[in-house]
Design a protein around this motif. Structure first.
Motif, PDB file in Angstrom:
ATOM      1  N   ILE A 111       6.915  37.925  -6.487  1.00 61.02           N
ATOM      2  CA  ILE A 111       6.961  39.098  -5.615  1.00 61.02           C
ATOM      3  C   ILE A 111       7.027  40.347  -6.488  1.00 61.02           C
ATOM      4  O   ILE A 111       6.290  41.299  -6.301  1.00 61.02           O
ATOM      5  CB  ILE A 111       8.171  39.025  -4.658  1.00 61.02           C
ATOM      6  N   LYS A 112       7.907  40.338  -7.429  1.00 60.55           N
ATOM      7  CA  LYS A 112       8.001  41.362  -8.474  1.00 60.55           C
ATOM      8  C   LYS A 112       8.200  40.603  -9.775  1.00 60.55           C
ATOM      9  O   LYS A 112       8.318  39.380  -9.774  1.00 60.55           O
ATOM     10  CB  LYS A 112       9.173  42.304  -8.201  1.00 60.55           C
ATOM     11  N   GLU A 113       8.267  41.311 -10.860  1.00 59.52           N
ATOM     12  CA  GLU A 113       8.379  40.649 -12.162  1.00 59.52           C
ATOM     13  C   GLU A 113       9.592  39.711 -12.228  1.00 59.52           C
ATOM     14  O   GLU A 113       9.533  38.672 -12.853  1.00 59.52           O
ATOM     15  CB  GLU A 113       8.462  41.702 -13.277  1.00 59.52           C
ATOM     16  N   ARG A 114      10.665  40.048 -11.550  1.00 58.49           N
ATOM     17  CA  ARG A 114      11.896  39.246 -11.654  1.00 58.49           C
ATOM     18  C   ARG A 114      12.265  38.516 -10.364  1.00 58.49           C
ATOM     19  O   ARG A 114      13.378  38.046 -10.224  1.00 58.49           O
ATOM     20  CB  ARG A 114      13.044  40.145 -12.088  1.00 58.49           C
ATOM     21  N   ASN A 115      11.349  38.418  -9.408  1.00 59.47           N
ATOM     22  CA  ASN A 115      11.606  37.702  -8.156  1.00 59.47           C
ATOM     23  C   ASN A 115      10.410  36.806  -7.840  1.00 59.47           C
ATOM     24  O   ASN A 115       9.269  37.249  -7.914  1.00 59.47           O
ATOM     25  CB  ASN A 115      11.794  38.680  -6.988  1.00 59.47           C
ATOM     26  N   SER A 116      10.708  35.576  -7.446  1.00 54.56           N
ATOM     27  CA  SER A 116       9.614  34.669  -7.092  1.00 54.56           C
ATOM     28  C   SER A 116      10.059  33.714  -5.983  1.00 54.56           C
ATOM     29  O   SER A 116      11.247  33.427  -5.820  1.00 54.56           O
ATOM     30  CB  SER A 116       9.156  33.873  -8.320  1.00 54.56           C
ATOM     31  N   PHE A 117       9.072  33.270  -5.218  1.00 55.30           N
ATOM     32  CA  PHE A 117       9.278  32.269  -4.179  1.00 55.30           C
ATOM     33  C   PHE A 117       8.494  31.011  -4.557  1.00 55.30           C
ATOM     34  O   PHE A 117       7.408  31.099  -5.129  1.00 55.30           O
ATOM     35  CB  PHE A 117       8.795  32.775  -2.808  1.00 55.30           C
ATOM     36  N   HIS A 118       9.052  29.855  -4.190  1.00 58.33           N
ATOM     37  CA  HIS A 118       8.441  28.570  -4.524  1.00 58.33           C
ATOM     38  C   HIS A 118       8.544  27.651  -3.313  1.00 58.33           C
ATOM     39  O   HIS A 118       9.568  27.637  -2.623  1.00 58.33           O
ATOM     40  CB  HIS A 118       9.158  27.927  -5.717  1.00 58.33           C
ATOM     41  N   PHE A 119       7.483  26.887  -3.073  1.00 62.82           N
ATOM     42  CA  PHE A 119       7.471  25.933  -1.966  1.00 62.82           C
ATOM     43  C   PHE A 119       6.954  24.598  -2.490  1.00 62.82           C
ATOM     44  O   PHE A 119       5.939  24.547  -3.188  1.00 62.82           O
ATOM     45  CB  PHE A 119       6.569  26.416  -0.827  1.00 62.82           C
ATOM     46  N   ASN A 120       7.657  23.517  -2.164  1.00 59.94           N
ATOM     47  CA  ASN A 120       7.257  22.166  -2.556  1.00 59.94           C
ATOM     48  C   ASN A 120       7.250  21.278  -1.314  1.00 59.94           C
ATOM     49  O   ASN A 120       8.152  21.360  -0.475  1.00 59.94           O
ATOM     50  CB  ASN A 120       8.237  21.569  -3.561  1.00 59.94           C
ATOM     51  N   LEU A 121       6.248  20.401  -1.248  1.00 61.39           N
ATOM     52  CA  LEU A 121       6.128  19.447  -0.146  1.00 61.39           C
ATOM     53  C   LEU A 121       5.725  18.101  -0.727  1.00 61.39           C
ATOM     54  O   LEU A 121       4.836  18.035  -1.578  1.00 61.39           O
ATOM     55  CB  LEU A 121       5.064  19.914   0.851  1.00 61.39           C
ATOM     56  N   TRP A 122       6.389  17.044  -0.276  1.00 57.16           N
ATOM     57  CA  TRP A 122       6.054  15.694  -0.703  1.00 57.16           C
ATOM     58  C   TRP A 122       6.012  14.807   0.527  1.00 57.16           C
ATOM     59  O   TRP A 122       6.969  14.740   1.298  1.00 57.16           O
ATOM     60  CB  TRP A 122       7.079  15.161  -1.696  1.00 57.16           C
ATOM     61  N   LEU A 123       4.882  14.123   0.722  1.00 55.88           N
ATOM     62  CA  LEU A 123       4.715  13.171   1.815  1.00 55.88           C
ATOM     63  C   LEU A 123       4.430  11.806   1.207  1.00 55.88           C
ATOM     64  O   LEU A 123       3.625  11.690   0.273  1.00 55.88           O
ATOM     65  CB  LEU A 123       3.557  13.574   2.727  1.00 55.88           C
ATOM     66  N   SER A 124       5.065  10.786   1.740  1.00 51.27           N
ATOM     67  CA  SER A 124       4.880   9.431   1.231  1.00 51.27           C
ATOM     68  C   SER A 124       4.728   8.483   2.414  1.00 51.27           C
ATOM     69  O   SER A 124       5.455   8.581   3.404  1.00 51.27           O
ATOM     70  CB  SER A 124       6.092   9.025   0.389  1.00 51.27           C
ATOM     71  N   ASP A 125       3.775   7.565   2.300  1.00 52.96           N
ATOM     72  CA  ASP A 125       3.487   6.593   3.350  1.00 52.96           C
ATOM     73  C   ASP A 125       3.310   5.236   2.669  1.00 52.96           C
ATOM     74  O   ASP A 125       2.395   5.066   1.864  1.00 52.96           O
ATOM     75  CB  ASP A 125       2.218   7.006   4.095  1.00 52.96           C
ATOM     76  N   ALA A 126       4.179   4.286   2.966  1.00 52.40           N
ATOM     77  CA  ALA A 126       4.113   2.965   2.328  1.00 52.40           C
ATOM     78  C   ALA A 126       4.136   1.873   3.390  1.00 52.40           C
ATOM     79  O   ALA A 126       4.925   1.927   4.327  1.00 52.40           O
ATOM     80  CB  ALA A 126       5.291   2.780   1.373  1.00 52.40           C
ATOM     81  N   ARG A 132       0.869  -1.175   0.000  1.00 56.47           N
ATOM     82  CA  ARG A 132       0.000   0.000   0.000  1.00 56.47           C
ATOM     83  C   ARG A 132       0.903   1.221   0.000  1.00 56.47           C
ATOM     84  O   ARG A 132       1.850   1.308   0.781  1.00 56.47           O
ATOM     85  CB  ARG A 132      -0.888   0.016   1.245  1.00 56.47           C
ATOM     86  N   LEU A 133       0.624   2.165  -0.903  1.00 53.37           N
ATOM     87  CA  LEU A 133       1.460   3.354  -1.041  1.00 53.37           C
ATOM     88  C   LEU A 133       0.570   4.572  -1.255  1.00 53.37           C
ATOM     89  O   LEU A 133      -0.260   4.592  -2.156  1.00 53.37           O
ATOM     90  CB  LEU A 133       2.416   3.196  -2.229  1.00 53.37           C
ATOM     91  N   LEU A 134       0.751   5.589  -0.418  1.00 51.46           N
ATOM     92  CA  LEU A 134       0.011   6.838  -0.516  1.00 51.46           C
ATOM     93  C   LEU A 134       1.014   7.979  -0.651  1.00 51.46           C
ATOM     94  O   LEU A 134       1.957   8.072   0.140  1.00 51.46           O
ATOM     95  CB  LEU A 134      -0.862   7.040   0.731  1.00 51.46           C
ATOM     96  N   ASN A 135       0.819   8.831  -1.666  1.00 51.74           N
ATOM     97  CA  ASN A 135       1.683   9.988  -1.882  1.00 51.74           C
ATOM     98  C   ASN A 135       0.845  11.256  -1.938  1.00 51.74           C
ATOM     99  O   ASN A 135      -0.242  11.268  -2.518  1.00 51.74           O
ATOM    100  CB  ASN A 135       2.437   9.873  -3.219  1.00 51.74           C
ATOM    101  N   PHE A 136       1.385  12.322  -1.366  1.00 47.91           N
ATOM    102  CA  PHE A 136       0.764  13.646  -1.420  1.00 47.91           C
ATOM    103  C   PHE A 136       1.847  14.640  -1.789  1.00 47.91           C
ATOM    104  O   PHE A 136       2.928  14.643  -1.182  1.00 47.91           O
ATOM    105  CB  PHE A 136       0.148  14.015  -0.068  1.00 47.91           C
ATOM    106  N   MET A 137       1.584  15.471  -2.794  1.00 49.98           N
ATOM    107  CA  MET A 137       2.537  16.489  -3.222  1.00 49.98           C
ATOM    108  C   MET A 137       1.832  17.828  -3.338  1.00 49.98           C
ATOM    109  O   MET A 137       0.707  17.894  -3.838  1.00 49.98           O
ATOM    110  CB  MET A 137       3.150  16.118  -4.560  1.00 49.98           C
ATOM    111  N   GLN A 138       2.494  18.869  -2.840  1.00 49.98           N
ATOM    112  CA  GLN A 138       1.926  20.217  -2.892  1.00 49.98           C
ATOM    113  C   GLN A 138       3.004  21.183  -3.363  1.00 49.98           C
ATOM    114  O   GLN A 138       4.133  21.137  -2.879  1.00 49.98           O
ATOM    115  CB  GLN A 138       1.418  20.649  -1.519  1.00 49.98           C
ATOM    116  N   GLN A 139       2.640  22.058  -4.294  1.00 53.91           N
ATOM    117  CA  GLN A 139       3.540  23.099  -4.765  1.00 53.91           C
ATOM    118  C   GLN A 139       2.806  24.436  -4.713  1.00 53.91           C
ATOM    119  O   GLN A 139       1.614  24.499  -5.033  1.00 53.91           O
ATOM    120  CB  GLN A 139       3.959  22.858  -6.220  1.00 53.91           C
ATOM    121  N   PHE A 140       3.543  25.456  -4.320  1.00 54.07           N
ATOM    122  CA  PHE A 140       3.039  26.828  -4.366  1.00 54.07           C
ATOM    123  C   PHE A 140       4.138  27.711  -4.932  1.00 54.07           C
ATOM    124  O   PHE A 140       5.320  27.464  -4.702  1.00 54.07           O
ATOM    125  CB  PHE A 140       2.685  27.371  -2.978  1.00 54.07           C
TER     126      PHE A 140
END
Length: 184
Positions: free
Chosen positions: A91-106, A79-87
């Motif tokens: 901030i300005k035209e030439r600046n950005s922030f990124h967040f990634n999360l990955w959870l896995s349960d097997a 049994r394998l469950l995966n969850f992934m989230q990206q945001f």
């Protein structure tokens, strides 16, 4: 050798997407996948969920037994469950922030080796991966700073020999990439 490459391939455009997939197959194998994506020119978000379960009890010929009988694999469920989230956010035209999360349960049963008839061994794996990145562009200089945290936990059990062990790994990774455009 190996490389851990922390990159985010998302883009800021105008998109709304919902996706789902379900399959069922041999050995009571069930798979499902879902994805929701939203983006505009300032923000994006992507959520993914997947699930797999299987009895994994396929037939095989046991050539180590007299008469080579046809058997079914035992103690092989998974049994394998995966969850992934990206945001991401500009901030300005030439600046950005990124967040990634990955959870896995097997959870998996470990089938017997060929010389044994029965196994009651099992293993649970839990993983967490998270990453925060900042991307900037300043005239001829571009930069990407990435920081990430990883945690893996393995829980192995073999009741036949009274073994019940956990191991935990944690790591931080930081990466700074600077590029200078020298022109021609």
């Amino acid at each position: 050798g190996g490389e851990l490459n922390l990159q985010d391939q998302s883009s800021f455009d105008s998109t709304l997407l919902l996706e789902a997939n379900f399959t069922y197959g041999s050995f009571n194998t069930f798979r499902t996948f879902g994805k929701a994506l939203y983006s505009n020119y300032k923000f994006y978000g992507v959520t993914r969920v997947s699930y797999l379960s299987s009895d994994n009890n396929y037939p095989f010929i046991d050539s180590f037994q007299p008469g080579n009988p046809k058997e079914k694999m035992s103690n092989a469920k998974v049994r394998l469950l995966n969850f992934m989230q990206q945001f991401g956010a500009k901030i300005k035209e030439r600046n950005s922030f990124h967040f990634n999360l990955w959870l896995s349960d097997a959870q998996r049963q470990i089938p017997p080796i060929i010389s044994k008839e029965v196994s009651r061994q099992s293993q649970d794996d839990y993983s967490l991966r998270s990453m925060l990145a900042w991307k900037g562009q300043f005239k001829r200089i571009s930069s990407v700073f990435t920081t990430a945290f990883f945690q893996d936990e393995i829980h192995y059990r073999d009741p036949e020999i009274y073994l019940d062990q956990k191991s935990i790994m944690q790591a931080f990774r930081n990466n700074l990439l600077l590029k200078y455009d020298m022109g021609k």
